[in-house]
Design a protein around this motif. Sequence first.
Motif, PDB file in Angstrom:
ATOM      1  N   VAL A   1       0.830  -1.209   0.000  1.00 24.26           N
ATOM      2  CA  VAL A   1       0.000   0.000   0.000  1.00 24.26           C
ATOM      3  C   VAL A   1       0.866   1.260   0.000  1.00 24.26           C
ATOM      4  CG1 VAL A   1      -1.716   1.317   1.311  1.00 24.26           C
ATOM      5  CG2 VAL A   1      -1.915  -1.169   1.135  1.00 24.26           C
ATOM      6  N   ILE A   2       1.847   1.310   0.918  1.00 24.37           N
ATOM      7  CA  ILE A   2       2.617   2.555   1.068  1.00 24.37           C
ATOM      8  C   ILE A   2       3.894   2.571   0.236  1.00 24.37           C
ATOM      9  CG2 ILE A   2       1.699   3.040   3.358  1.00 24.37           C
ATOM     10  CD1 ILE A   2       4.352   2.083   4.518  1.00 24.37           C
ATOM     11  N   GLY A   3       4.409   1.434  -0.171  1.00 32.28           N
ATOM     12  CA  GLY A   3       5.577   1.388  -1.042  1.00 32.28           C
ATOM     13  C   GLY A   3       6.914   1.360  -0.343  1.00 32.28           C
ATOM     14  N   PHE A   4       7.033   1.953   0.825  1.00 28.53           N
ATOM     15  CA  PHE A   4       8.302   1.928   1.566  1.00 28.53           C
ATOM     16  C   PHE A   4       8.004   2.135   3.035  1.00 28.53           C
ATOM     17  CE2 PHE A   4      12.079   3.847   3.469  1.00 28.53           C
ATOM     18  CZ  PHE A   4      13.026   2.889   3.131  1.00 28.53           C
ATOM     19  N   ASP A   5       8.734   1.419   3.859  1.00 22.64           N
ATOM     20  CA  ASP A   5       8.573   1.560   5.300  1.00 22.64           C
ATOM     21  C   ASP A   5       9.970   1.618   5.903  1.00 22.64           C
ATOM     22  OD1 ASP A   5       7.904   1.502   7.951  1.00 22.64           O
ATOM     23  OD2 ASP A   5       6.556  -0.210   7.798  1.00 22.64           O
ATOM     24  N   SER A   6      10.258   2.690   6.611  1.00 27.80           N
ATOM     25  CA  SER A   6      11.604   2.885   7.143  1.00 27.80           C
ATOM     26  C   SER A   6      11.948   1.906   8.264  1.00 27.80           C
ATOM     27  CB  SER A   6      11.766   4.321   7.643  1.00 27.80           C
ATOM     28  OG  SER A   6      10.846   4.577   8.688  1.00 27.80           O
ATOM     29  N   ARG A   7      10.961   1.138   8.735  1.00 29.70           N
ATOM     30  CA  ARG A   7      11.246   0.151   9.775  1.00 29.70           C
ATOM     31  C   ARG A   7      11.980  -1.066   9.230  1.00 29.70           C
ATOM     32  NH1 ARG A   7       5.485  -0.444  12.470  1.00 29.70           N
ATOM     33  NH2 ARG A   7       4.840   0.367  10.472  1.00 29.70           N
ATOM     34  N   TYR A   8      11.981  -1.232   7.937  1.00 33.31           N
ATOM     35  CA  TYR A   8      12.607  -2.398   7.318  1.00 33.31           C
ATOM     36  C   TYR A   8      13.733  -1.957   6.392  1.00 33.31           C
ATOM     37  CZ  TYR A   8       8.510  -4.696   9.136  1.00 33.31           C
ATOM     38  OH  TYR A   8       7.544  -5.164   9.979  1.00 33.31           O
ATOM     39  N   GLU A   9      14.719  -2.801   6.247  1.00 29.48           N
ATOM     40  CA  GLU A   9      15.878  -2.494   5.428  1.00 29.48           C
ATOM     41  C   GLU A   9      15.518  -2.615   3.944  1.00 29.48           C
ATOM     42  OE1 GLU A   9      15.803  -4.425   8.064  1.00 29.48           O
ATOM     43  OE2 GLU A   9      17.216  -3.519   9.456  1.00 29.48           O
ATOM     44  N   TRP A  10      16.335  -1.968   3.127  1.00 28.90           N
ATOM     45  CA  TRP A  10      16.033  -1.829   1.705  1.00 28.90           C
ATOM     46  C   TRP A  10      15.958  -3.171   0.973  1.00 28.90           C
ATOM     47  CZ3 TRP A  10      19.607  -3.719  -1.673  1.00 28.90           C
ATOM     48  CH2 TRP A  10      20.903  -3.915  -1.181  1.00 28.90           C
ATOM     49  N   GLY A  11      16.770  -4.140   1.313  1.00 35.39           N
ATOM     50  CA  GLY A  11      16.754  -5.427   0.618  1.00 35.39           C
ATOM     51  C   GLY A  11      15.462  -6.182   0.857  1.00 35.39           C
ATOM     52  N   TYR A  12      15.038  -6.179   2.095  1.00 36.89           N
ATOM     53  CA  TYR A  12      13.794  -6.861   2.436  1.00 36.89           C
ATOM     54  C   TYR A  12      12.599  -6.134   1.812  1.00 36.89           C
ATOM     55  CZ  TYR A  12      10.192  -9.222   5.057  1.00 36.89           C
ATOM     56  OH  TYR A  12       9.084  -9.940   5.397  1.00 36.89           O
ATOM     57  N   VAL A  13      12.613  -4.822   1.848  1.00 32.49           N
ATOM     58  CA  VAL A  13      11.539  -4.034   1.238  1.00 32.49           C
ATOM     59  C   VAL A  13      11.490  -4.288  -0.261  1.00 32.49           C
ATOM     60  CG1 VAL A  13      10.770  -1.679   0.710  1.00 32.49           C
ATOM     61  CG2 VAL A  13      11.511  -2.254   3.020  1.00 32.49           C
ATOM     62  N   LEU A  14      12.648  -4.322  -0.898  1.00 30.49           N
ATOM     63  CA  LEU A  14      12.713  -4.543  -2.348  1.00 30.49           C
ATOM     64  C   LEU A  14      12.110  -5.896  -2.733  1.00 30.49           C
ATOM     65  CD1 LEU A  14      13.747  -3.346  -5.024  1.00 30.49           C
ATOM     66  CD2 LEU A  14      15.889  -4.551  -4.608  1.00 30.49           C
ATOM     67  N   ILE A  15      12.453  -6.937  -1.990  1.00 27.75           N
ATOM     68  CA  ILE A  15      11.877  -8.254  -2.277  1.00 27.75           C
ATOM     69  C   ILE A  15      10.361  -8.218  -2.120  1.00 27.75           C
ATOM     70  CG2 ILE A  15      11.678 -10.619  -1.404  1.00 27.75           C
ATOM     71  CD1 ILE A  15      14.681 -10.598  -0.964  1.00 27.75           C
ATOM     72  N   ASN A  16       9.884  -7.595  -1.055  1.00 29.04           N
ATOM     73  CA  ASN A  16       8.437  -7.492  -0.833  1.00 29.04           C
ATOM     74  C   ASN A  16       7.746  -6.735  -1.960  1.00 29.04           C
ATOM     75  OD1 ASN A  16       7.220  -8.352   2.026  1.00 29.04           O
ATOM     76  ND2 ASN A  16       9.394  -7.879   2.247  1.00 29.04           N
ATOM     77  N   LEU A  17       8.340  -5.636  -2.389  1.00 30.38           N
ATOM     78  CA  LEU A  17       7.717  -4.826  -3.437  1.00 30.38           C
ATOM     79  C   LEU A  17       7.706  -5.556  -4.776  1.00 30.38           C
ATOM     80  CD1 LEU A  17       9.059  -1.271  -2.559  1.00 30.38           C
ATOM     81  CD2 LEU A  17       6.771  -2.203  -2.182  1.00 30.38           C
ATOM     82  N   ILE A  18       8.796  -6.224  -5.116  1.00 26.60           N
ATOM     83  CA  ILE A  18       8.854  -6.964  -6.382  1.00 26.60           C
ATOM     84  C   ILE A  18       7.834  -8.101  -6.387  1.00 26.60           C
ATOM     85  CG2 ILE A  18      10.292  -8.507  -7.789  1.00 26.60           C
ATOM     86  CD1 ILE A  18      12.687  -6.700  -7.027  1.00 26.60           C
TER      87      ILE A  18
END
Length: 175
Positions: free
Chosen positions: A43-60
């Motif tokens: 929904v929000i696209g990025f969450d600063s509570r999580y690191e970029w690698g984990y966020v990237l996998i989730n978004l992809i």
Amino acid sequence: KNKIVRRFSIILVIGIPSILYAFRYGIGTDYFRYVLAFQRLQVIGFDSRYEWGYVLINLIVGKLNGNVQVVFLLTSIIMMTFIYCAVRYYAKTLSVGIAMFSYMMMYYQMSYNAVRQSVAMAICLYSIKYIHDRKLLKFSFLVLLASGFHTTALLLFPFYFFYKILGERDKKGLR
């Protein structure tokens, strides 16, 4: 010795734990937190509570209409691949089968509770070979990649330089 048997064995060593890791429900203290994080990131696209690698996998995975089980599958494949590669690197001094069995008995279950930390630890474990080989760029790349899953991986970075100082046997007073 046979390449086909070895590749099939590698697929089994990485694949079976990864499939079990992915298709679980409610197992692990943070399971539902990771499910909520996946939904929130879509929904929000990025969450600063999580690191970029984990966020990237989730978004992809989200953009490809996957679900949280696919995220668990990918993180487990990454984790198991790096652990297997690290163990293979030390195959001259330890048994690959016994090392993987030991990992499965001691740490695999813990990884259900600490998904991001486990992936970062696996990448860091593999990166240690570049400390021994004195390859700073490859080591730095892997530590930065590991920090994409958990920022505490950056604590490994100074060990590259400590190993150089403490690893030399002709230094006096550092033994």
